[in-house]
Design an enzyme around this catalytic site. Structure first.
Site, PDB file in Angstrom:
ATOM      1  N   GLY A  17       4.932  27.304 -22.385  1.00 19.57           N
ATOM      2  CA  GLY A  17       5.477  27.392 -23.754  1.00 19.57           C
ATOM      3  C   GLY A  17       6.042  26.045 -24.175  1.00 19.57           C
ATOM      4  O   GLY A  17       7.123  25.967 -24.762  1.00 19.57           O
ATOM      5  N   ALA A  18       5.271  24.967 -23.892  1.00 18.87           N
ATOM      6  CA  ALA A  18       5.806  23.606 -24.021  1.00 18.87           C
ATOM      7  C   ALA A  18       5.571  22.973 -25.388  1.00 18.87           C
ATOM      8  O   ALA A  18       5.881  21.797 -25.577  1.00 18.87           O
ATOM      9  CB  ALA A  18       5.180  22.727 -22.934  1.00 18.87           C
ATOM     10  N   TYR A 157      13.534  43.705 -24.083  1.00 20.07           N
ATOM     11  CA  TYR A 157      13.743  42.249 -23.954  1.00 20.07           C
ATOM     12  C   TYR A 157      14.853  41.990 -22.935  1.00 20.07           C
ATOM     13  O   TYR A 157      14.693  41.184 -22.014  1.00 20.07           O
ATOM     14  CB  TYR A 157      14.100  41.657 -25.319  1.00 20.07           C
ATOM     15  CG  TYR A 157      14.277  40.148 -25.307  1.00 20.07           C
ATOM     16  CD1 TYR A 157      13.166  39.305 -25.234  1.00 20.07           C
ATOM     17  CD2 TYR A 157      15.539  39.572 -25.379  1.00 20.07           C
ATOM     18  CE1 TYR A 157      13.320  37.921 -25.229  1.00 20.07           C
ATOM     19  CE2 TYR A 157      15.707  38.189 -25.373  1.00 20.07           C
ATOM     20  CZ  TYR A 157      14.590  37.377 -25.298  1.00 20.07           C
ATOM     21  OH  TYR A 157      14.742  35.997 -25.289  1.00 20.07           O
ATOM     22  N   ALA A 159      15.859  44.016 -20.634  1.00 23.84           N
ATOM     23  CA  ALA A 159      15.421  44.484 -19.309  1.00 23.84           C
ATOM     24  C   ALA A 159      14.550  43.435 -18.618  1.00 23.84           C
ATOM     25  O   ALA A 159      14.705  43.161 -17.426  1.00 23.84           O
ATOM     26  CB  ALA A 159      14.658  45.808 -19.458  1.00 23.84           C
ATOM     27  N   LYS A 161      14.538  40.170 -19.242  1.00 22.03           N
ATOM     28  CA  LYS A 161      15.346  38.996 -18.928  1.00 22.03           C
ATOM     29  C   LYS A 161      16.289  39.276 -17.748  1.00 22.03           C
ATOM     30  O   LYS A 161      16.618  38.367 -16.984  1.00 22.03           O
ATOM     31  CB  LYS A 161      16.133  38.535 -20.165  1.00 22.03           C
ATOM     32  CG  LYS A 161      15.246  38.030 -21.305  1.00 22.03           C
ATOM     33  CD  LYS A 161      14.395  36.852 -20.880  1.00 22.03           C
ATOM     34  CE  LYS A 161      13.696  36.158 -22.044  1.00 22.03           C
ATOM     35  NZ  LYS A 161      12.830  35.047 -21.620  1.00 22.03           N
TER      36      LYS A 161
HETATM   37  N1  LIG Z   1      15.466  30.970 -29.308  1.00 18.04           N
HETATM   38  C1  LIG Z   1      16.389  31.765 -28.804  1.00 18.04           C
HETATM   39  O1  LIG Z   1      17.389  32.134 -29.473  1.00 18.04           O
HETATM   40  C2  LIG Z   1      16.290  32.210 -27.365  1.00 18.04           C
HETATM   41  C3  LIG Z   1      17.446  32.738 -26.765  1.00 18.04           C
HETATM   42  C4  LIG Z   1      17.389  33.142 -25.457  1.00 18.04           C
HETATM   43  C5  LIG Z   1      16.215  33.013 -24.739  1.00 18.04           C
HETATM   44  N2  LIG Z   1      15.108  32.502 -25.329  1.00 18.04           N
HETATM   45  C6  LIG Z   1      13.882  32.394 -24.522  1.00 18.04           C
HETATM   46  O2  LIG Z   1      13.468  31.041 -24.524  1.00 18.04           O
HETATM   47  C7  LIG Z   1      12.064  30.982 -24.254  1.00 18.04           C
HETATM   48  C8  LIG Z   1      11.420  30.016 -25.235  1.00 18.04           C
HETATM   49  O3  LIG Z   1      11.555  30.556 -26.535  1.00 18.04           O
HETATM   50  P1  LIG Z   1      11.705  29.643 -27.837  1.00 18.04           P
HETATM   51  O4  LIG Z   1      12.902  30.138 -28.536  1.00 18.04           O
HETATM   52  O5  LIG Z   1      11.589  28.217 -27.502  1.00 18.04           O
HETATM   53  O6  LIG Z   1      10.409  30.163 -28.634  1.00 18.04           O
HETATM   54  P2  LIG Z   1       9.354  29.415 -29.572  1.00 18.04           P
HETATM   55  O7  LIG Z   1       9.978  28.291 -30.311  1.00 18.04           O
HETATM   56  O8  LIG Z   1       8.709  30.500 -30.351  1.00 18.04           O
HETATM   57  O9  LIG Z   1       8.283  28.799 -28.537  1.00 18.04           O
HETATM   58  C9  LIG Z   1       7.487  29.654 -27.739  1.00 18.04           C
HETATM   59  C10 LIG Z   1       6.492  28.825 -26.914  1.00 18.04           C
HETATM   60  O10 LIG Z   1       5.801  29.726 -26.026  1.00 18.04           O
HETATM   61  C11 LIG Z   1       4.397  29.622 -26.241  1.00 18.04           C
HETATM   62  N3  LIG Z   1       3.813  30.955 -26.028  1.00 18.04           N
HETATM   63  C12 LIG Z   1       4.095  32.103 -26.680  1.00 18.04           C
HETATM   64  N4  LIG Z   1       3.326  33.109 -26.239  1.00 18.04           N
HETATM   65  C13 LIG Z   1       2.532  32.582 -25.262  1.00 18.04           C
HETATM   66  C14 LIG Z   1       1.503  33.106 -24.431  1.00 18.04           C
HETATM   67  N5  LIG Z   1       1.089  34.389 -24.545  1.00 18.04           N
HETATM   68  N6  LIG Z   1       0.902  32.290 -23.537  1.00 18.04           N
HETATM   69  C15 LIG Z   1       1.273  30.987 -23.442  1.00 18.04           C
HETATM   70  N7  LIG Z   1       2.254  30.425 -24.198  1.00 18.04           N
HETATM   71  C16 LIG Z   1       2.853  31.221 -25.107  1.00 18.04           C
HETATM   72  C17 LIG Z   1       4.244  29.094 -27.672  1.00 18.04           C
HETATM   73  O11 LIG Z   1       3.045  28.361 -27.891  1.00 18.04           O
HETATM   74  P3  LIG Z   1       1.652  29.075 -28.376  1.00 18.04           P
HETATM   75  O12 LIG Z   1       1.997  29.981 -29.509  1.00 18.04           O
HETATM   76  O13 LIG Z   1       0.741  27.935 -28.739  1.00 18.04           O
HETATM   77  O14 LIG Z   1       1.131  29.787 -27.171  1.00 18.04           O
HETATM   78  C18 LIG Z   1       5.434  28.130 -27.737  1.00 18.04           C
HETATM   79  O15 LIG Z   1       5.083  26.896 -27.121  1.00 18.04           O
HETATM   80  C19 LIG Z   1      11.557  32.414 -24.324  1.00 18.04           C
HETATM   81  O16 LIG Z   1      11.362  32.913 -23.024  1.00 18.04           O
HETATM   82  C20 LIG Z   1      12.679  33.167 -25.025  1.00 18.04           C
HETATM   83  O17 LIG Z   1      12.712  34.527 -24.652  1.00 18.04           O
HETATM   84  C21 LIG Z   1      15.113  32.110 -26.631  1.00 18.04           C
END
Ligand SMILES: NC(=O)c1ccc[n+]([C@@H]2O[C@H](COP(=O)([O-])OP(=O)(O)OC[C@H]3O[C@@H](n4cnc5c(N)ncnc54)[C@H](OP(=O)(O)O)[C@@H]3O)[C@@H](O)[C@H]2O)c1
Length: 260
Positions: A17-18, A157, A159, A161
């Site tokens: 998810g980079a 979600y 669960a 995490k």
């Molecule tokens: N933002 C928050 O408030 C928050 C809080 C707590 C935890 N988190 C966790 O942080 C992590 C990153 O989230 P983020 O907030 O940075 O989200 P984001 O900005 O939506 O980025 C998600 C990334 O994951 C990739 N991705 C999504 N589905 C994928 C799949 N099926 N296969 C491969 N890559 C995939 C996306 O690229 P593509 O679409 O090109 O695949 C993108 O690079 C997640 O695990 C999320 O649960 C987020």
């Protein structure tokens, strides 16, 4: 030649998810620290652009793997890269994740299965593959991006995490003495694409609850380098999670998410 360790600049970090949000920031900070990076996400064009940007900004090698990590073939491609003894990966960041807006009973079960697979099964499989080489070299770092939701009763979600949190705690204990540090990074609400992608109304969450990806990632990387099993970025969320752990579930479950 001296063997690379997970802390040596020039060693390799693979981030899932980079291309956006926290994953893009993990890749950026690791490249800034001098690590080579392997970037994984689905969108090949965006991967190429992110890799070029990192190579130009930090002069580090950036490789890409376009893979859907809810798909067995996509997972296998990343497992193959993690298992290549000629190109060891010293740092793995299991970060790719999605959110589902609606309550469990209203979601298509296929969506729920993908959500569980991405957060749990994929992270488990990639960790297992990466550990083989890391334990052999007695050096490695694994970061599992969990969430403060892991401490709360908030649907599937939370669960998923909670699985990452529990796994990271036990793996860190099991492997620390063998040179491998495992950390669950548990962010609160962070400005990324996550909430827009799931169609959530961000204005319903007070401004003071929002973190910046830069802070989450720098605290997460520092805690992992120190060998901490759990990293909760920011003072405010450290306090909130401590309070949440002693309050009754009914009080901390919170309201349902609101769509835009
Ligand atoms: N933002 C928050 O408030 C928050 C809080 C707590 C935890 N988190 C966790 O942080 C992590 C990153 O989230 P983020 O907030 O940075 O989200 P984001 O900005 O939506 O980025 C998600 C990334 O994951 C990739 N991705 C999504 N589905 C994928 C799949 N099926 N296969 C491969 N890559 C995939 C996306 O690229 P593509 O679409 O090109 O695949 C993108 O690079 C997640 O695990 C999320 O649960 C987020």
């Amino acid at each position: 030649m001296n063997p690379q360790t997970a802390s040596t600049p020039g060693s390799t970090a693979l981030v899932t998810g980079a291309t956006a949000g926290l994953g893009a920031e993990f890749a950026r900070q690791l490249a800034e620290q001098g690590h080579r990076v392997v970037l994984v996400a689905r969108d090949a064009g965006r991967l190429a652009a992110t890799a070029a940007e990192l190579e130009n900004s930090y002069g580090t090698a950036a490789e890409t793997i376009a893979a859907d990590l809810t798909d067995d073939a996509g997972i296998a491609a990343v497992v193959a890269r993690l298992s290549d003894p000629a190109r060891p990966v010293e740092i793995l960041v299991n970060n790719a994740g999605i959110g589902l807006l609606r309550p469990f009973e209203d979601n298509d079960i296929a969506e729920e299965k993908k959500h569980l697979k991405l957060h749990v099964e994929t992270a488990m499989e990639l960790s297992h593959a990466a550990l083989q080489g890391m334990l052999g070299r007695q050096s490695g770092r694994i970061i599992n991006v969990a969430s403060v939701a892991a401490f709360l009763p908030r649907g599937t979600y939370s669960a998923a995490k909670a699985w990452l949190l529990s796994f990271s705690r036990s793996a860190n204990m099991a492997y620390a003495a063998r040179g491998v540090k495992v950390t669950a990074v548990c962010p609160g609400f962070t400005h990324t694409e996550f909430h827009d992608r799931m169609g959530m109304d961000k204005t319903a969450t007070p401004r003071w609850m929002w973190l910046e990806a830069r802070q989450v990632v720098s605290e997460g990387l520092a805690d992992n380098a120190k060998g901490k099993a759990v990293s909760i970025p920011s003072k405010r969320y450290k306090v909130l999670t401590s309070v949440a752990r002693v309050l009754p579930s009914k009080l901390v479950a919170g309201p349902a998410r609101r769509a835009k």
